[in-house]
Structure formats: C-alpha cells, structure tokens
Scaffold this motif. Structure first.
Motif, short mmCIF file in Angstrom:
data_model
loop_
_atom_site.label_atom_id
_atom_site.label_comp_id
_atom_site.label_asym_id
_atom_site.label_seq_id
_atom_site.Cartn_x
_atom_site.Cartn_y
_atom_site.Cartn_z
N LEU A 1 39.60 42.21 39.80
CA LEU A 1 40.44 41.61 38.77
C LEU A 1 40.64 40.15 39.12
O LEU A 1 41.09 39.81 40.21
CB LEU A 1 41.80 42.32 38.70
N THR A 2 40.28 39.29 38.18
CA THR A 2 40.40 37.84 38.37
C THR A 2 41.31 37.28 37.30
O THR A 2 41.12 37.52 36.11
CB THR A 2 39.03 37.16 38.30
N LEU B 1 48.66 36.81 40.22
CA LEU B 1 48.45 38.21 40.55
C LEU B 1 49.63 38.83 41.29
O LEU B 1 49.87 40.04 41.18
CB LEU B 1 47.17 38.37 41.38
N ASP B 2 50.39 38.04 42.03
CA ASP B 2 51.58 38.58 42.70
C ASP B 2 52.59 39.09 41.67
O ASP B 2 53.21 40.14 41.87
CB ASP B 2 52.24 37.51 43.57
N SER B 3 52.74 38.39 40.58
CA SER B 3 53.65 38.82 39.52
C SER B 3 53.15 40.09 38.85
O SER B 3 53.93 40.99 38.53
CB SER B 3 53.81 37.71 38.47
N PHE C 1 41.27 39.78 43.08
CA PHE C 1 41.67 40.92 43.91
C PHE C 1 40.71 42.07 43.60
O PHE C 1 40.37 42.31 42.44
CB PHE C 1 43.10 41.34 43.56
N CYS C 2 40.28 42.80 44.62
CA CYS C 2 39.36 43.93 44.43
C CYS C 2 40.04 45.23 44.87
O CYS C 2 40.58 45.32 45.97
CB CYS C 2 38.08 43.72 45.23
N ASN C 3 39.99 46.23 43.99
CA ASN C 3 40.56 47.54 44.33
C ASN C 3 39.48 48.55 44.69
O ASN C 3 39.70 49.75 44.62
CB ASN C 3 41.43 48.07 43.18
N THR C 4 38.29 48.07 45.03
CA THR C 4 37.07 48.80 45.37
C THR C 4 36.33 49.29 44.12
O THR C 4 35.11 49.39 44.13
CB THR C 4 37.30 50.01 46.32
N LYS D 1 35.30 43.67 50.84
CA LYS D 1 35.06 44.57 49.72
C LYS D 1 36.32 45.06 49.05
O LYS D 1 36.26 45.71 48.00
CB LYS D 1 34.21 45.76 50.18
N ARG D 2 37.49 44.78 49.61
CA ARG D 2 38.72 45.19 48.95
C ARG D 2 39.85 44.24 49.34
O ARG D 2 39.78 43.53 50.33
CB ARG D 2 39.10 46.63 49.30
N GLY D 3 40.90 44.25 48.50
CA GLY D 3 42.03 43.36 48.74
C GLY D 3 41.80 41.99 48.14
O GLY D 3 40.87 41.78 47.36
#
Length: 303
Positions: A288-289, A173-175, A281-284, A255-257
């Motif tokens: 995304l996994t 996910l960093d990429s 990662f959650c953007n609210t 709930k986020r991040g």
C-alpha cells in the motif's frame, strides 16, 4: 483499476439511505456491529462454500418465483459464483446475503457491508434480479459496484464520524493505521476511505499492488489506483509504470512492513511541478502506497 468517483447527486442519494440506517441504530459509536444493521433492515445472512455447492443449489431451488431468468436458468447464481469467483451475493427477492465461508473474517465484514450497500440502493434491485453478464455493460457493472462500495464505506466508517477523525489527523499511513483500529475495518478499506473521504483539499494517490522489488509473474503493477477528488481535479491520471518508477526510487528490499518514503515531483494539468511524499507499507499480500501533496516545486533561478 482506477477508482470511480460518484457524482454529487448519486453520492447524496446514497448518503441519505445510509444516514437513515445509522439514525435507526441510534447513531452508534465505532466499530459498527453489522448484526444490528441486518436486524434493522430485516436481512438474512447465510454462508456458502465454493467447494460444497449443496447450500447454493438448495437456495436456487427455492427461487422459483424470483424472476423469469432465474426460472429459465436454475443454475444462474451457481454459474455466476463459479465463473466470476464471487465472494458474496445479495438475493433481493429473499433479502438474503450469501457469504463465502472460505474468506477471512475481516474480508467477510467488507463483503457483507458491500451486499448491504446493494440492498440500500433502490435502483439496484431490478438490476440484480437479471443476468448481469447479458444485461449490463462493463461500465454499468463497474458503476453499480462503485455505488455499493461507496454505501459500504459510508456505513462501516459511520459517515461524518470517520471524516472528522481523519481530518483531525495528518495525511499519512500512520493515521490510516490508527483509524483502522478505531473503526474495526481492514487496512485496505481504511486506506481507500481515507483517500476518498478525508482532507478534501489535499491531492492524494493510493496504490495497491505488487511489491516493486519483487514483481510476481503475470501480475500487473497495481490492482487498484485510488485518486482523491482533489488530485483528479488538479492532475492527470498517471500510468502505472510511471508510479512504479517513483516507488523504486526509495523502496527497500524487505518483504514486509514499512518499505520507505521519498519525495517525488509530479506535473499538474497546467504544466507546473509539485512535490508529493510517497510512503509504502507491505503486508506480504499487497503493498500500500500513499502519495500526499506537499508543496509546489521551488524553481531554482540562476544569476
């Protein structure tokens, strides 16, 4: 919904059309300017509102030569917009893209590229002039939407430029976050393109959907399950509930991040076990996994 991976022939045909556009633009550096694409292709862009349909009605009134079905049913386009909650439209006879002005700018960028994709694919024009609800089966509709999505992705991510940059970075996910900024597209579209277009020998799964710790009533586990070509060749598609269970082994309650990461064992088509790294990662709005292949599972041999 699982992603549709296009046949090599179809993907190659679309690649050629996108390559012509990028060559015509002088092979630009990212981020791609869609204004330049529209100018090259002589496409018109307008905006409409789903709460004020006056512009749509005006547009429809000018389509009296668009085709027999539009003549017989002047409300065809307006009906489709309302019934299917459409965010964008492409009118091939007028070379016009219509965008819902209520959508955020980042989503409008993808929606516009998707409609440009329709305009680039020669066999889409006849399909888009008819009543798709009646003339297209759900499978055929999904196929042409997948083709337009593929064209949009190849355009916005500048074909090989994205592949080279993505392959130079480690799967993770960093990429994806880094490439999102470089190419000026949304996290979700970059995430999708990373899984389908990079590290072709690495099995990966992408999951887009609800928070595993805070499921929303009436919402399915995942809106999208994206399988890389390497994953699909080696592994069977897993049910959403199995993937959700894997996420719950490591996901935190924030709930986020970043929600955490963990190794999960998956069995391939031959019955052999392999280790994947899941990270979420959650953007609210969505979680995304990304699940990335790590290694074969080591067998413990007793003495």
């Amino acid at each position: 919904m699982r992603n549709i991976i296009l046949s090599r022939g179809t993907a190659s045909d679309i690649d050629k059309q996108v390559s012509k556009v990028l060559k015509g633009l002088g092979n630009p550096e990212p981020p791609l300017q869609l204004d330049d694409v529209r100018e090259l292709l002589k496409l018109d862009r307008r905006y409409y509102s789903t709460t004020d349909d006056s512009f749509l009605r005006e547009t429809i009134s000018k389509l009296t030569v668009a085709g027999a079905q539009v003549i017989k049913r002047p409300g065809l386009i307006l009906d489709a917009v309302k019934k299917f909650d459409l965010r964008a439209l492409y009118l091939p006879d007028r070379k016009r893209i219509l965008l819902d002005n209520a959508q955020p700018d980042a989503k409008q960028r993808w929606n516009e590229a998707h409609e440009i994709g329709h305009s680039l694919i020669p066999w889409h024009e006849d399909l888009m002039l008819g009543d798709q609800e009646q003339t297209l089966t759900p499978g055929c509709h999904d196929q042409i939407e997948a083709e337009a999505n593929y064209a949009a992705g190849q355009l916005l991510f500048l074909q090989s430029q994205f592949q080279i940059a993505a392959n130079d970075s480690a799967p993770g996910l960093d990429s994806v976050r880094s490439l999102k900024g470089a190419f000026g597209n949304t996290y979700t579209t970059t995430f999708w393109r990373f899984i389908e277009d990079s590290h072709r020998d690495v099995p990966m799964i992408g999951l887009i959907g609800a928070h595993p710790r805070y499921p929303k009533q009436g919402q399915s586990d995942f809106r999208h399950i994206i399988e890389s070509p390497a994953y699909r060749a080696m592994f069977e598609s897993l049910p959403g509930e199995r993937l959700l269970q894997a996420m719950r082994t490591y996901c935190q309650y924030r709930k986020r991040g970043p929600l955490g990461a963990g190794e999960v064992n998956l069995v391939d088509k031959r019955g052999e076990t392999h280790v994947f790294l899941f990270e979420t990662f959650c953007n609210t709005y969505d979680c995304l996994t990304l699940a990335t292949y790590q290694r074969p599972h080591a067998r413990v041999v007793g003495f």
